[in-house]
Design an enzyme around this catalytic site. Structure first.
Site, PDB file in Angstrom:
ATOM      1  N   ASP A 162     -10.572   1.817  -3.439  1.00  0.00           N
ATOM      2  CA  ASP A 162     -11.055   1.510  -2.218  1.00  0.00           C
ATOM      3  C   ASP A 162     -12.574   1.559  -2.128  1.00  0.00           C
ATOM      4  O   ASP A 162     -13.102   1.087  -0.835  1.00  0.00           O
ATOM      5  CB  ASP A 162     -10.466   2.586  -1.188  1.00  0.00           C
ATOM      6  CG  ASP A 162      -9.120   2.151  -0.654  1.00  0.00           C
ATOM      7  OD1 ASP A 162      -8.590   1.112  -0.864  1.00  0.00           O
ATOM      8  OD2 ASP A 162      -8.299   3.146  -0.040  1.00  0.00           O
ATOM      9  N   ASP A 165       0.980  -1.130  -0.028  1.00  0.00           N
ATOM     10  CA  ASP A 165      -0.005  -0.051   0.033  1.00  0.00           C
ATOM     11  C   ASP A 165       0.896   1.306  -0.013  1.00  0.00           C
ATOM     12  O   ASP A 165       2.105   1.234   0.080  1.00  0.00           O
ATOM     13  CB  ASP A 165      -0.939   0.065   1.241  1.00  0.00           C
ATOM     14  CG  ASP A 165      -2.116   0.617   0.933  1.00  0.00           C
ATOM     15  OD1 ASP A 165      -2.363   1.313  -0.211  1.00  0.00           O
ATOM     16  OD2 ASP A 165      -3.383   0.211   1.695  1.00  0.00           O
TER      17      ASP A 165
END
Length: 668
Positions: free
Chosen positions: A475, A418
């Site tokens: 997301d 990430d």
């Protein structure tokens, strides 16, 4: 310089260095081009080198650099054109060399790159290749967006002036992913002329499109301006991928999908169904609860369990412990052994989340090495975290030891990598450092697959995709948003690389509540997974999700190796067809997002089929809507030839908003 239909070049648009008086550029390039001329450069738009200010070029120059405090204005001359694996046009000036490399790629793509070398140190502000834009390609479409709403197309008419974007966030970006296309008026998914360009770099790029008063137009692509912060003697652009087609957007989208798929690192086959626990537990890690969730996810069909943020340091929220990549003994007193043992018993693999490039001030690493932070001490914080300086060897060595230690100690076959904040300034060395660390970890742990995530889809490009076999596209697990994001991202991304998960009943990023059939079939269009608390599912929801997951497993091999063909539909609806590599199988997903204008949808015209072949179509998922017995597919299988399916199409039943039709097809 113009690339002609024979792969040679005509000097009418040559913007590069002056040629020696006796040089026949057409003959020189044609002689050197060799295999590239075999149709690979047919009908490309004109290719410039690097436009030069010193030659009174009225537009923006392709090279802005300084040496000894003065602007660098080389007196270039074309020295040679060499053909090895690629065509290299070599230019020289006193103390300088500029190489332009053109290579023929598979699937009809062309790769272009520039490399500047200097005997003495140079401070580079900007280096780009330029393509003159033909007048009939009058529309520019870029991809723009934000967190949870990535890959949104924005179209601009190229009539006058300049359009500049300088993506300076330190990653390819939600705002400006480096993929764009130029089209003739009226171009659709299935018809019209288009040229698509992609800049394969993960650290931000600069795009300039300029219409000059004399009628010429140029488009430039290179690193974002000022990203080379240190003087140096060698600078190189990333590779520009270029494709041209005259049968609509699909005629460039499918070649790009295939090129990306070919460039991916090896991955586990078959592609496993993911379960990611983030939206079920967030930072709350409890062994009993994790075991319960794993059992339920496995029963639904999950084959890989990814433990997200919260397993390390003293990470109870997002304000601490980034950089402290050691297992939190409060949450996992026996390490990962109990969870891995449970997953093995359930025939599931184990994956783990990292955010290696970041550091919290509340961390042991920061307390030991505040000097490892990228940027000034008074910089604006983002998500309570700072950036590590990935250009430093000691930083990368430290991360390699910690992350490699975790990967070597436990049975881990997957890493979600990430990147949740922007860099304080653009820095190409930062991106090169990330590439170097990823390359080193992959070499040391070849069994581990890596996923690129950057607050969702903030770092998706050909540079990162040679190292990461999967991307977390957004997301947002809202199926409506996902349908749009996936559809537009298919201009670049194949299904196999695009992670798509079934989210919670009430979406955590939109608050929208959507039916399970829509959520499940949306995820089944790409690399399928779940990201919710599976214990929340009703019996009916679990039955639907299990049915769709079972179907996906039975079809994933050919789908993940096939192509995505976007179909033309009215506003408020989206449709695409996935076609196997051999053309023998297909599946069509037709989603009704908004209330339709007409009760009966227009015929769904397919594309990419063999006109002479016959295809049997079967409705796999009937959309919820007004009953209609007049639609043949609602009554049973329909057989039509490819020509009819592409020219006229097939009728769909009426559909309510937020529903989806799924049609399977087989070539007879």
């Amino acid at each position: 310089m113009v690339l002609g239909s024979d792969g040679g070049m005509a000097c009418c648009h040559y913007w590069g260095p002056p040629l020696p008086g006796d040089t026949d550029l057409d003959a020189l390039v044609a002689a050197a081009a060799g295999g590239i001329t075999g149709g690979m450069l047919d009908a490309l738009p004109p290719l410039s080198l690097v436009p030069e200010a010193r030659r009174s070029f009225p537009g923006q120059p392709g090279l802005v650099a300084f040496q000894n405090g003065l602007p660098l204005e080389p007196d270039w001359r074309l020295d040679s054109a060499d053909q090895g694996d690629a065509l290299t046009l070599r230019h020289v000036a006193p103390g300088l060399r500029l190489d332009i490399t053109i290579r023929a790629m598979d699937h009809g793509l062309i790769g272009l790159r520039a490399r500047l070398s200097s005997d003495a140190a140079v401070t580079l502000h900007h280096l780009a290749l330029a393509l003159p834009v033909p007048a009939h390609l009058s529309d520019l479409t870029e991809l723009a967006g934000r967190w949870t709403r990535e890959f949104q197309p924005v179209t601009t008419a190229l009539d006058h002036g300049a359009r500049l974007r300088d993506a300076r966030t330190g990653r390819s970006g939600h705002e400006h992913p480096p993929h764009l296309w130029l089209t003739a008026p009226g171009t659709t998914n299935t018809g019209g002329e288009v040229v698509a360009l992609h800049y394969g770099w993960s650290g931000g790029h600069r795009m300039l499109v300029e219409a000059l008063p004399d009628g010429r137009r140029q488009i430039q692509l290179g690193h974002c301006s000022g990203s080379e912060r240190a003087p140096g003697t060698v600078f190189e652009t990333a590779e520009i991928w270029l494709a041209r087609g005259d049968r609509g957007l699909n005629s460039v989208a499918v070649p790009f999908q295939r090129a990306i798929r070919d460039a991916l690192p090896p991955a586990r086959r078959p592609r496993p169904v993911h379960y990611n626990g983030w939206e079920a537990i967030y930072f709350r890690h409890d062994a009993t609860e994790l075991a319960q969730i794993a059992e339920r996810a496995a029963a639904l069909g999950a084959e890989r369990f990814v433990l997200d943020d919260g397993w390390f340091g003293r990470r109870d929220d997002d304000s601490s412990s980034l950089g402290d990549w050691t297992i939190d003994p409060r949450k996992h007193p026996q390490g990962f052994k109990p969870l891995i043992d449970k997953l093995r018993a359930l025939n599931m693999r184990f994956g783990l989340w990292f955010e290696p490039e970041m550091i919290n001030e509340d961390s042991d690493l920061y307390r030991a090495h505040p000097d490892w932070v990228l940027g000034p001490a008074d910089q604006i914080r983002g998500r309570s975290q700072l950036h590590l300086d990935m250009a430093r060897d000691d930083v990368r060595d430290h991360l390699f030891d910690l992350i490699g230690g975790i990967l070597g100690a436990w049975d881990i076959d997957y890493v979600k990598w990430d990147h949740n904040r922007l860099t304080p300034f653009p820095d190409a060395a930062q991106t090169r450092g990330v590439y170097a660390l990823l390359d080193r970890l992959r070499a040391a742990h070849p069994q581990v697959e890596f996923e690129s995530c950057a607050s969702g889809g903030g770092r998706i490009d050909a540079g990162i995709l040679t190292r990461c076999g999967r991307v977390w596209l957004s997301d947002s697990n809202d199926a409506i948003e996902r349908l749009r994001i996936q559809h537009h991202a298919a201009m670049l991304l194949p299904a196999c690389v695009t992670g798509s998960h079934v989210g919670p009943r009430e979406c955590h990023t939109s608050g929208r509540v959507l039916p399970m059939a829509l959520r499940a079939w949306t995820a089944a269009q790409r690399h399928m997974g779940f990201e919710m608390d599976p214990r929340e599912l009703t019996t009916a929801e679990a039955r639907t999700l299990t049915r769709v997951t079972t179907w996906w497993k039975a079809n994933r091999d050919w789908m993940m190796a096939g192509d995505i063909w976007r179909l033309d539909r009215p506003a408020g609806s989206l449709a695409e067809m996935q076609l196997s590599a051999d053309g023998s199988r297909m599946v069509v997903f037709a989603a009704q997002i908004d209330a339709p204008v007409a009760l009966q949808p227009p015929l769904l015209r397919l594309t990419g089929l063999d006109p002479q072949a016959r295809y049997r179509l079967t409705m796999l998922e009937h959309p919820v809507g007004h009953h209609s017995s007049s639609v043949a597919l609602s009554r049973g299988a329909v057989t039509l030839n490819g020509a009819a399916l592409m020219a006229q199409g097939v009728a769909l039943p009426p559909a309510f908003p937020q529903t989806i039709a799924v049609i399977e097809g087989t070539r007879l």
